[in-house]
Design a protein around this motif. Structure first.
Motif, short mmCIF file in Angstrom:
data_model
loop_
_atom_site.label_atom_id
_atom_site.label_comp_id
_atom_site.label_asym_id
_atom_site.label_seq_id
_atom_site.Cartn_x
_atom_site.Cartn_y
_atom_site.Cartn_z
N TRP A 284 128.11 3.53 -4.32
CA TRP A 284 129.17 3.56 -5.34
C TRP A 284 130.54 3.38 -4.69
N ILE A 285 130.73 4.06 -3.54
CA ILE A 285 132.03 3.98 -2.85
C ILE A 285 132.23 2.64 -2.15
N LEU A 286 131.19 2.20 -1.41
CA LEU A 286 131.34 1.01 -0.57
C LEU A 286 131.11 -0.30 -1.31
N PHE A 287 130.16 -0.30 -2.26
CA PHE A 287 129.78 -1.55 -2.91
C PHE A 287 130.06 -1.56 -4.41
N SER A 288 130.71 -0.50 -4.91
CA SER A 288 131.07 -0.40 -6.33
C SER A 288 129.85 -0.53 -7.25
N GLU A 289 128.69 -0.06 -6.78
CA GLU A 289 127.49 -0.11 -7.61
C GLU A 289 127.57 0.96 -8.70
N ASN A 290 127.18 0.56 -9.91
CA ASN A 290 127.25 1.48 -11.04
C ASN A 290 126.10 2.49 -11.00
N LEU A 291 126.36 3.69 -11.48
CA LEU A 291 125.35 4.72 -11.60
C LEU A 291 124.97 4.88 -13.06
N SER A 292 123.69 4.68 -13.38
CA SER A 292 123.22 4.79 -14.76
C SER A 292 123.07 6.26 -15.13
N ILE A 293 122.77 6.48 -16.40
CA ILE A 293 122.59 7.85 -16.89
C ILE A 293 121.40 8.51 -16.20
N PHE A 294 120.35 7.70 -15.91
CA PHE A 294 119.19 8.26 -15.20
C PHE A 294 119.55 8.62 -13.76
N ASN A 295 120.37 7.78 -13.12
CA ASN A 295 120.82 8.08 -11.76
C ASN A 295 121.59 9.40 -11.74
N LEU A 296 122.55 9.54 -12.66
CA LEU A 296 123.38 10.74 -12.69
C LEU A 296 122.56 11.98 -13.02
N LEU A 297 121.62 11.83 -13.97
CA LEU A 297 120.75 12.95 -14.34
C LEU A 297 119.89 13.36 -13.15
N GLY A 298 119.33 12.36 -12.47
CA GLY A 298 118.50 12.65 -11.31
C GLY A 298 119.27 13.33 -10.20
N LEU A 299 120.48 12.85 -9.92
CA LEU A 299 121.30 13.45 -8.87
C LEU A 299 121.64 14.89 -9.22
N ALA A 300 121.94 15.14 -10.50
CA ALA A 300 122.27 16.50 -10.94
C ALA A 300 121.06 17.43 -10.79
N LEU A 301 119.87 16.93 -11.13
CA LEU A 301 118.66 17.75 -11.01
C LEU A 301 118.34 18.06 -9.55
N ILE A 302 118.51 17.07 -8.68
CA ILE A 302 118.24 17.29 -7.25
C ILE A 302 119.17 18.36 -6.70
N ILE A 303 120.46 18.22 -6.96
CA ILE A 303 121.44 19.19 -6.45
C ILE A 303 121.20 20.57 -7.06
N GLY A 304 120.95 20.60 -8.38
CA GLY A 304 120.69 21.88 -9.05
C GLY A 304 119.41 22.54 -8.54
N GLY A 305 118.37 21.74 -8.33
CA GLY A 305 117.11 22.28 -7.84
C GLY A 305 117.25 22.86 -6.44
N ILE A 306 117.96 22.15 -5.57
CA ILE A 306 118.17 22.64 -4.19
C ILE A 306 119.02 23.90 -4.20
N TYR A 307 120.04 23.93 -5.06
CA TYR A 307 120.89 25.12 -5.16
C TYR A 307 120.06 26.33 -5.62
N LEU A 308 119.17 26.11 -6.59
CA LEU A 308 118.32 27.20 -7.07
C LEU A 308 117.36 27.66 -5.97
N ALA A 309 116.82 26.69 -5.22
CA ALA A 309 115.88 27.04 -4.15
C ALA A 309 116.56 27.86 -3.06
N THR A 310 117.83 27.57 -2.76
CA THR A 310 118.54 28.30 -1.70
C THR A 310 118.80 29.75 -2.07
N SER A 311 118.72 30.06 -3.35
CA SER A 311 118.96 31.45 -3.77
C SER A 311 117.80 32.36 -3.38
N ASN A 312 116.66 31.74 -3.02
CA ASN A 312 115.50 32.51 -2.56
C ASN A 312 115.49 32.50 -1.04
#
Length: 334
Positions: A284-312
């Motif tokens: 996105w930064i280097l090549f100005s590639e667009n992020l679709s709704i699925f991309n954004l949803l997936g990225l949010a789930l990955i970050i949220g899932g890892i954050y939840l896992a670190t709480s254990n």
């Protein structure tokens, strides 16, 4: 007053010791995020198998030289002859050989799967790696994972699949390639689990040298039999395979092995799902590639899932105590 100063010093030391492992993993992820770019350039000049072979032998030389320099420095510093580290049990030696075997089998099966099925299918099924790592740790090594960690893992895996969901819909399914993609995930999981078990028996460099040396040895007959062009023919080709060996294999995977003294194999494999997040942000930064709704949803789930896992906290710690003196990243070891 003196006690307060000592307490503050200890607190700062504890914070530094907690931050360093995170920085190590982030550095490894940044190095590994360049893999796809380098491979894409390399396969324009040679096959994927030849690219893998060159990556492995270059990394073997780097780790071998590093290990030799480290031993010489140790000998000069201590003014003692270089002696074997210790006597190892047969089981430990077999685990070390197993690390090299599953390492190359995982790479080869993944490479072959990409020729049989779409990249989207291979990436989606490759995201199952944390599940196999966690399941294997529980079944074979008695590792315990809390409820929050399991929920976080599932969210992150779903997110990794969602990142490439649109490509997955457009790809042509091939059951053979899909099955081999799953098998490659099992090999990657086995690699993490075996390294975690021998991490306190062998030094980091010993594991890395032998893993790459064994993998390279197994690749030699493959490239000799099936490949007409084994080595790059241009300067740019050599630079790319050197970058794969030095940055991706030596630095990236070297730091991942180092991190297994602090974090569990299940948590490390989970953190590796951040790779598509980093790649997507860089694109996105280097090549100005667009992020679709699925991309954004997936990225949010990955970050949220890892954050939840670190709480254990107990689930993310390495299950193997580090009982031998290892080299630090600054002196001996991504």
């Amino acid at each position: 007053m003196v006690e307060n100063k000592l307490s503050l010093t200890q607190e700062k030391s504890d914070k530094a010791s907690n931050i360093l492992p995170i920085i190590t993993v982030i550095s490894a992820l940044l190095a590994l995020s360049t893999t796809a770019i380098f491979i894409k350039i390399a396969v324009s000049q040679m096959s994927a198998v030849a690219t893998l072979f060159n990556r492995l032998w270059i990394a073997t030389i780097i780790f071998g030289l590093w290990s030799g320099i480290n031993q010489v420095n140790t000998q000069i510093k201590d003014d003692k002859p270089i002696l074997p580290e210790q006597r190892y049990a047969t089981k430990e030696i077999l685990f070390l050989v197993g690390v090299g075997l599953v390492h190359v089998l995982g790479r080869l099966s993944w490479t072959w799967a990409l020729t049989q099925t779409g990249a989207a299918n291979a990436n989606a099924l490759g995201s199952l790696n944390p599940i196999f790592t966690t399941l294997g740790g529980w079944l074979f090594f008695g590792q315990i994972f809390g409820r929050k960690f399991i929920i976080g893992l599932i969210l992150a895996v779903v997110g990794a699949i969602a990142v490439g969901f649109e490509d997955l819909l457009r790809s042509n399914n091939n059951i053979t390639g899909d099955v081999v993609s799953v098998i490659s995930s099992v090999f990657y999981a086995a690699n993490f689990l075996l390294i975690e078990q021998i991490r306190n028996k062998f030094s980091i460099l010993t594991i890395l040298v032998w893993r790459c040396a064994i993998a390279t040895s197994l690749m030699i007959p493959v490239v000799l039999i099936f490949e007409k062009q084994v080595f790059p023919v241009t300067l740019s080709g050599w630079l790319v395979v050197f970058a794969l060996g030095a940055i991706c294999e030596a630095l990236g995977h070297g730091l991942i092995v180092y991190s297994l003294k602090t974090f569990s194999s299940g948590f490390i494999s989970l953190l590796l799902l951040l790779n598509p997040v980093i790649v997507a942000i860089l694109a996105w930064i280097l090549f100005s590639e667009n992020l679709s709704i699925f991309n954004l949803l997936g990225l949010a789930l990955i970050i949220g899932g890892i954050y939840l896992a670190t709480s254990n906290k107990e689930s993310i710690k390495s299950s193997v105590n580090n009982t031998m003196q290892d080299s630090t990243p600054s002196s001996t070891t991504n």
